[in-house]
Design a protein around this motif. Structure first.
Motif, PDB file in Angstrom:
ATOM      1  N   PHE A  90      -3.114   6.217  12.082  1.00 14.40           N
ATOM      2  CA  PHE A  90      -3.107   7.553  12.672  1.00 14.40           C
ATOM      3  C   PHE A  90      -3.200   7.483  14.190  1.00 14.40           C
ATOM      4  N   ASN A  91      -3.964   6.521  14.675  1.00  9.94           N
ATOM      5  CA  ASN A  91      -4.169   6.386  16.119  1.00  9.94           C
ATOM      6  C   ASN A  91      -3.180   5.425  16.772  1.00  9.94           C
ATOM      7  N   GLY A  92      -2.210   4.956  15.985  1.00  7.56           N
ATOM      8  CA  GLY A  92      -1.182   4.094  16.533  1.00  7.56           C
ATOM      9  C   GLY A  92      -1.668   2.713  16.912  1.00  7.56           C
ATOM     10  N   LYS A  93      -2.685   2.225  16.240  1.00  7.35           N
ATOM     11  CA  LYS A  93      -3.254   0.918  16.547  1.00  7.35           C
ATOM     12  C   LYS A  93      -2.968  -0.071  15.416  1.00  7.35           C
ATOM     13  N   PRO A  94      -2.819  -1.337  15.741  1.00  5.58           N
ATOM     14  CA  PRO A  94      -2.569  -2.343  14.692  1.00  5.58           C
ATOM     15  C   PRO A  94      -3.835  -2.619  13.888  1.00  5.58           C
ATOM     16  N   PHE A  95      -3.663  -2.987  12.624  1.00  6.11           N
ATOM     17  CA  PHE A  95      -4.806  -3.330  11.783  1.00  6.11           C
ATOM     18  C   PHE A  95      -4.353  -4.276  10.683  1.00  6.11           C
ATOM     19  N   GLY A  96      -5.040  -5.395  10.530  1.00  6.75           N
ATOM     20  CA  GLY A  96      -4.690  -6.374   9.512  1.00  6.75           C
ATOM     21  C   GLY A  96      -5.312  -6.022   8.176  1.00  6.75           C
ATOM     22  N   GLU A  97      -4.688  -5.080   7.467  1.00  2.78           N
ATOM     23  CA  GLU A  97      -5.266  -4.599   6.208  1.00  2.78           C
ATOM     24  C   GLU A  97      -5.335  -5.697   5.154  1.00  2.78           C
ATOM     25  N   GLU A  98      -4.310  -6.518   5.060  1.00  6.60           N
ATOM     26  CA  GLU A  98      -4.307  -7.580   4.050  1.00  6.60           C
ATOM     27  C   GLU A  98      -5.402  -8.606   4.325  1.00  6.60           C
ATOM     28  N   THR A  99      -5.587  -8.939   5.598  1.00  2.66           N
ATOM     29  CA  THR A  99      -6.650  -9.877   5.957  1.00  2.66           C
ATOM     30  C   THR A  99      -8.017  -9.282   5.650  1.00  2.66           C
ATOM     31  N   CYS A 100      -8.173  -7.996   5.941  1.00  5.76           N
ATOM     32  CA  CYS A 100      -9.431  -7.299   5.663  1.00  5.76           C
ATOM     33  C   CYS A 100      -9.699  -7.251   4.161  1.00  5.76           C
ATOM     34  N   GLU A 101      -8.648  -7.018   3.410  1.00  7.65           N
ATOM     35  CA  GLU A 101      -8.784  -6.782   1.973  1.00  7.65           C
ATOM     36  C   GLU A 101      -8.923  -8.064   1.156  1.00  7.65           C
ATOM     37  N   ASP A 146       0.828  -1.202   0.000  1.00  4.04           N
ATOM     38  CA  ASP A 146       0.000   0.000   0.000  1.00  4.04           C
ATOM     39  C   ASP A 146       0.861   1.251   0.000  1.00  4.04           C
ATOM     40  N   PRO A 147       0.928   1.980  -1.112  1.00  2.98           N
ATOM     41  CA  PRO A 147       1.683   3.233  -1.117  1.00  2.98           C
ATOM     42  C   PRO A 147       0.980   4.277  -0.262  1.00  2.98           C
ATOM     43  N   GLY A 148       1.699   5.334   0.084  1.00  2.00           N
ATOM     44  CA  GLY A 148       1.106   6.393   0.893  1.00  2.00           C
ATOM     45  C   GLY A 148       1.578   6.352   2.330  1.00  2.00           C
ATOM     46  N   CYS A 149       1.165   7.351   3.097  1.00  2.00           N
ATOM     47  CA  CYS A 149       1.584   7.486   4.498  1.00  2.00           C
ATOM     48  C   CYS A 149       0.398   7.857   5.382  1.00  2.00           C
ATOM     49  N   PRO A 150       0.428   7.483   6.657  1.00  2.00           N
ATOM     50  CA  PRO A 150      -0.622   7.911   7.585  1.00  2.00           C
ATOM     51  C   PRO A 150      -0.677   9.434   7.646  1.00  2.00           C
ATOM     52  N   PRO A 151      -1.861  10.041   7.639  1.00  2.00           N
ATOM     53  CA  PRO A 151      -1.979  11.504   7.709  1.00  2.00           C
ATOM     54  C   PRO A 151      -1.343  12.061   8.976  1.00  2.00           C
ATOM     55  N   ASP A 152      -0.904  13.310   8.891  1.00  2.00           N
ATOM     56  CA  ASP A 152      -0.218  13.922  10.030  1.00  2.00           C
ATOM     57  C   ASP A 152      -1.138  14.774  10.899  1.00  2.00           C
ATOM     58  N   SER A 153      -2.431  14.819  10.575  1.00  2.00           N
ATOM     59  CA  SER A 153      -3.382  15.560  11.404  1.00  2.00           C
ATOM     60  C   SER A 153      -4.766  14.950  11.241  1.00  2.00           C
ATOM     61  N   SER A 154      -5.618  15.229  12.201  1.00  2.00           N
ATOM     62  CA  SER A 154      -6.978  14.685  12.130  1.00  2.00           C
ATOM     63  C   SER A 154      -7.733  15.258  10.932  1.00  2.00           C
ATOM     64  N   GLY A 155      -7.432  16.511  10.575  1.00  2.00           N
ATOM     65  CA  GLY A 155      -8.081  17.115   9.417  1.00  2.00           C
ATOM     66  C   GLY A 155      -7.683  16.420   8.126  1.00  2.00           C
ATOM     67  N   HIS A 156      -6.399  16.133   7.989  1.00  2.00           N
ATOM     68  CA  HIS A 156      -5.929  15.453   6.784  1.00  2.00           C
ATOM     69  C   HIS A 156      -6.434  14.013   6.734  1.00  2.00           C
ATOM     70  N   LEU A 157      -6.595  13.391   7.911  1.00  2.00           N
ATOM     71  CA  LEU A 157      -7.184  12.052   7.957  1.00  2.00           C
ATOM     72  C   LEU A 157      -8.631  12.093   7.489  1.00  2.00           C
ATOM     73  N   LYS A 158      -9.372  13.069   7.972  1.00  2.00           N
ATOM     74  CA  LYS A 158     -10.777  13.209   7.586  1.00  2.00           C
ATOM     75  C   LYS A 158     -10.894  13.444   6.087  1.00  2.00           C
ATOM     76  N   CYS A 159      -9.997  14.261   5.549  1.00  2.00           N
ATOM     77  CA  CYS A 159      -9.998  14.526   4.112  1.00  2.00           C
ATOM     78  C   CYS A 159      -9.754  13.237   3.329  1.00  2.00           C
ATOM     79  N   GLY A 160      -8.696  12.486   3.712  1.00  2.00           N
ATOM     80  CA  GLY A 160      -8.375  11.254   3.008  1.00  2.00           C
ATOM     81  C   GLY A 160      -9.508  10.245   3.068  1.00  2.00           C
ATOM     82  N   ASP A 161     -10.105  10.093   4.234  1.00  2.00           N
ATOM     83  CA  ASP A 161     -11.227   9.162   4.378  1.00  2.00           C
ATOM     84  C   ASP A 161     -12.397   9.569   3.489  1.00  2.00           C
ATOM     85  N   ALA A 162     -12.659  10.875   3.409  1.00  2.00           N
ATOM     86  CA  ALA A 162     -13.769  11.351   2.576  1.00  2.00           C
ATOM     87  C   ALA A 162     -13.518  11.052   1.100  1.00  2.00           C
ATOM     88  N   ILE A 163     -12.268  11.201   0.657  1.00  2.00           N
ATOM     89  CA  ILE A 163     -11.931  10.904  -0.737  1.00  2.00           C
ATOM     90  C   ILE A 163     -12.154   9.424  -1.028  1.00  2.00           C
TER      91      ILE A 163
END
Length: 475
Positions: free
Chosen positions: A405-416, A250-267
Motif C-alpha cells: 500500500f505504501n509502495g515499499k518492498p517487502f520480502g514476504e516469502e522470506t518472512c513467511e 499470494d492471491p489478492g490485491c493491495p487495498p486502494d485506501s487506508s480504510g480498506h487497508l485497516k479493515c484487511g489488517d484487522a481481519i
C-alpha cells in the motif's frame, strides 16, 4: 437450452421447504488443469458447489471427449466415483486428479478427494476437447452407473475448449478459447452457469473438500485489461485499466485506501488470534479425553470454547465493518468458516494422530485420543508450534499488504518461510521448535515424526496463502 431451463427449474424446487434430501447436481466444473512443470500427466478437475448439501457424488462419472484431430470419441477417466464428499455448501469445492497430480499435490500438503486409475487409457486433452462430469439424475447418481457415458447431455456440467468438434456440447455454446494445457495457468470458470463457455486462464488453485488448496508455486495472475475508447470527429483515445495483484503465491490485491487497508489488517489479526485460541481449545479437549481414557473422567466443552473464539473474531471484525468493502465483509466470514473447518478437520487429525479412539465422540473434530502421557505432551506441543507458525505467517501477510500500500518492498516469502540471513522466518522458527521437540524423544509414533510435522506446516502455510484474498480482495 432446454437442459438449462430444466436445471433452473430443479434449483427452484430445491429452494422450497419440503426438499431436504442432499443432492449433487447443483454444481459446476470450476477448474481444469492438464499438465504442469513440464509434466503433461499432472491433471485435475475441480468441482464447485452452487448450493447446500451437494455432497452425494458417489457413482457420478468424469469423462473427456476428444477432437477429431485426436481420433475423436470419449474416454471415461472415472466411471464410478467411489464415495460421497463430507462437506457441502455454496462455493465449497472438491477435486479429482490424475495419479501424477496426486503425488504433486501431496508435496504441498493436500490430498485430492478422488484419483483416477493409473492404468486408464486416456487423459485430459491439453489443447482441444471437452470435459464432462456428473450423472443424468437430479436426486442421486444412478447405481450401478450403466447410463450412456458417450452422450454429453447425460452429465451435470461440461466445458468444451479450443477448436472442439466432437459430440455436441449440451447447451450448444462455442468452446472456450483458453485451454487447460497452458504451461502456467489453469482453465477457470468465471460464472455460475452450467454448460457455459465462460472460462479464462488463471493461477492453478486446486482445492479439496477440506478446503485445502494445493500450491503450484509462484504465479502471477494474467493481467486483466479493460479498454474504454472515446471517438470524436478528429481523434480517438483509449484508456486501459489494470488490476495489480500481490503476485507470487499470494492471491489478492493491495487495498486502494487506508480504510480498506485497516479493515484487511484487522481481519488478518483477528484470524490469527482465533486460530491460536481454537488450537488451545483442542489441547484442552485432548487433555480431558486422555484423562477420561485412564479412568479419570473429565469433561470439557470444546464446542463452547470454539464458539467463544468465533465470537471474539466476529466482534473484532465488527469493529471495522464500517470501513470495509462488501467483499471484505464477505471474505472475513469465508476465511473464518474455512479456517474453523480446517482446524476441526485435517489439522486436528494431523496433530492428534496417535491412538485409535476418536477424540470427539460427536464426530465434529477429527483426531484420536493419545495412548500415553508422553504422546499427549508431544501432540500438544505440535499443536502449539502450529499455532505459532500460523501467527507468524499471518503477520507476514499484513506486513506485505502494508508495504504494498505504501509502495515499499517487502520480502514476504522470506518472512513467511526461511530467512537465510537471520533464520527468523516463520517456518525457520517452526523448524527449530520441531527439532527441539524431536530431540526430547517423546514423539515416537511415525505420525509425529519430523516429516509428519513438516507436512502439517506445509498444509498450514498453503491454507493461509489461499485465504489471503479474503481480507485483501482484488477490485
Amino acid at each position: 437450452m432446454s437442459r438449462i431451463v430444466a436445471t433452473l427449474a430443479t434449483l427452484f424446487a430445491l429452494l422450497t421447504p419440503h426438499e431436504t434430501q442432499a443432492l449433487f447436481h447443483l454444481a459446476v466444473i470450476d477448474e481444469v488443469k492438464s499438465g504442469a512443470n513440464g509434466n503433461p500427466s499432472i491433471q485435475y478437475v475441480e468441482i464447485r458447489m452452487l448450493s447446500t448439501n451437494q455432497t452425494l457424488v458417489a457413482h457420478s462419472r468424469l469423462t473427456v471427449f476428444k477432437c477429431s484431430g485426436d481420433g475423436g470419441g470419449s474416454a471415461v477417466l472415472i466411471g464410478d466415483l467411489p464415495a460421497n464428499v463430507p462437506n457441502g455448501g455454496p462455493n465449497l469445492r472438491w477435486i479429482m486428479a490424475s495419479p501424477s497430480a496426486a503425488v504433486f499435490l501431496a508435496a504441498s500438503g493436500i490430498t485430492p478427494d478422488f484419483t483416477w486409475d493409473a492404468t486408464v487409457i486416456g487423459s485430459i486433452p491439453t489443447a482441444c476437447g471437452m470435459v464432462c462430469w456428473g450423472a443424468p439424475s437430479s436426486t442421486v447418481p444412478p447405481n450401478p452407473p450403466i447410463w450412456d457415458a458417450t452422450n454429453p447431455a447425460n452429465y451435470t456440467d461440461c466445458v468444451a475448449y479450443g477448436t472442439y468438434d466432437g459430440a455436441p456440447e449440451p447447451a450448444g455454446n462455442p468452446p472456450a478459447g483458453a485451454t487447460p494445457g497452458d504451461p502456467t495457468f489453469s482453465l477457470r470458470r468465471a460464472d455460475d452457469i452450467m454448460f457455459s463457455n465462460n472460462f479464462t486462464l488463471d493461477c492453478p488453485s486446486p482445492t479439496n473438500n477440506a478446503n485445502m488448496m494445493g500450491n503450484f508455486g509462484p504465479c502471477t495472475p494474467p493481467t486483466t485489461t479493460t479498454t474504454v475508447a472515446t471517438t470524436t470527429t478528429t481523434t480517438t483515445t483509449s484508456t486501459t485499466a489494470t488490476t495489480l495483484a500481490f503476485g507470487g503465491d499470494d492471491p489478492g490485491c493491495p487495498p486502494d485506501s487506508s480504510g480498506h487497508l485497516k479493515c484487511g489488517d484487522a481481519i488478518v489479526k483477528a484470524l490469527s488470534k482465533m486460530i491460536g485460541t481454537v488450537i488451545k481449545c483442542h489441547t484442552k479437549q485432548a487433555d480431558a479425553a486422555f484423562k477420561t481414557s485412564i479412568g479419570k473422567p473429565t469433561t470439557f466443552d470444546e464446542e463452547g470454547c470454539e464458539s467463544t473464539a468465533q465470537g471474539k473474531y466476529d466482534t473484532a471484525v465488527g469493529k471495522v465493518t464500517g470501513i470495509c468493502t462488501t467483499d471484505q465483509q464477505n471474505g472475513a466470514n469465508m476465511a473464518r468458516d474455512a479456517m474453523l473447518s480446517a482446524l476441526d478437520g485435517s489439522f486436528n487429525g494431523g496433530v492428534y494422530c496417535e491412538g485409535s479412539s476418536p477424540i470427539d465422540s460427536g464426530g465434529d473434530d477429527s483426531g484420536k485420543v493419545p495412548t500415553s502421557a508422553t504422546s499427549l505432551k508431544c501432540e500438544n506441543s505440535i499443536g502449539k508450534d502450529l499455532a505459532k507458525l500460523a501467527a507468524g505467517v499471518l503477520r507476514c501477510h499484513f506486513k506485505m499488504a502494508d508495504a504494498a500500500f505504501n509502495g515499499k518492498p517487502f520480502g514476504e516469502e522470506t518472512c513467511e518461510t526461511t530467512d537465510p540471513m537471520s533464520s527468523k522466518g516463520a517456518l525457520d522458527k517452526y523448524n527449530q521448535a520441531r527439532d527441539k521437540l524431536i530431540g526430547t524423544g517423546i514423539c515416537t509414533d511415525t505420525c509425529q515424526n519430523a516429516s509428519a510435522q513438516d507436512a502439517l506446516a506445509s498444509s498450514m502455510i498453503s491454507t493461509l496463502e489461499a485465504l489471503n484474498d479474503k481480507p485483501y480482495p482484488c477490485p
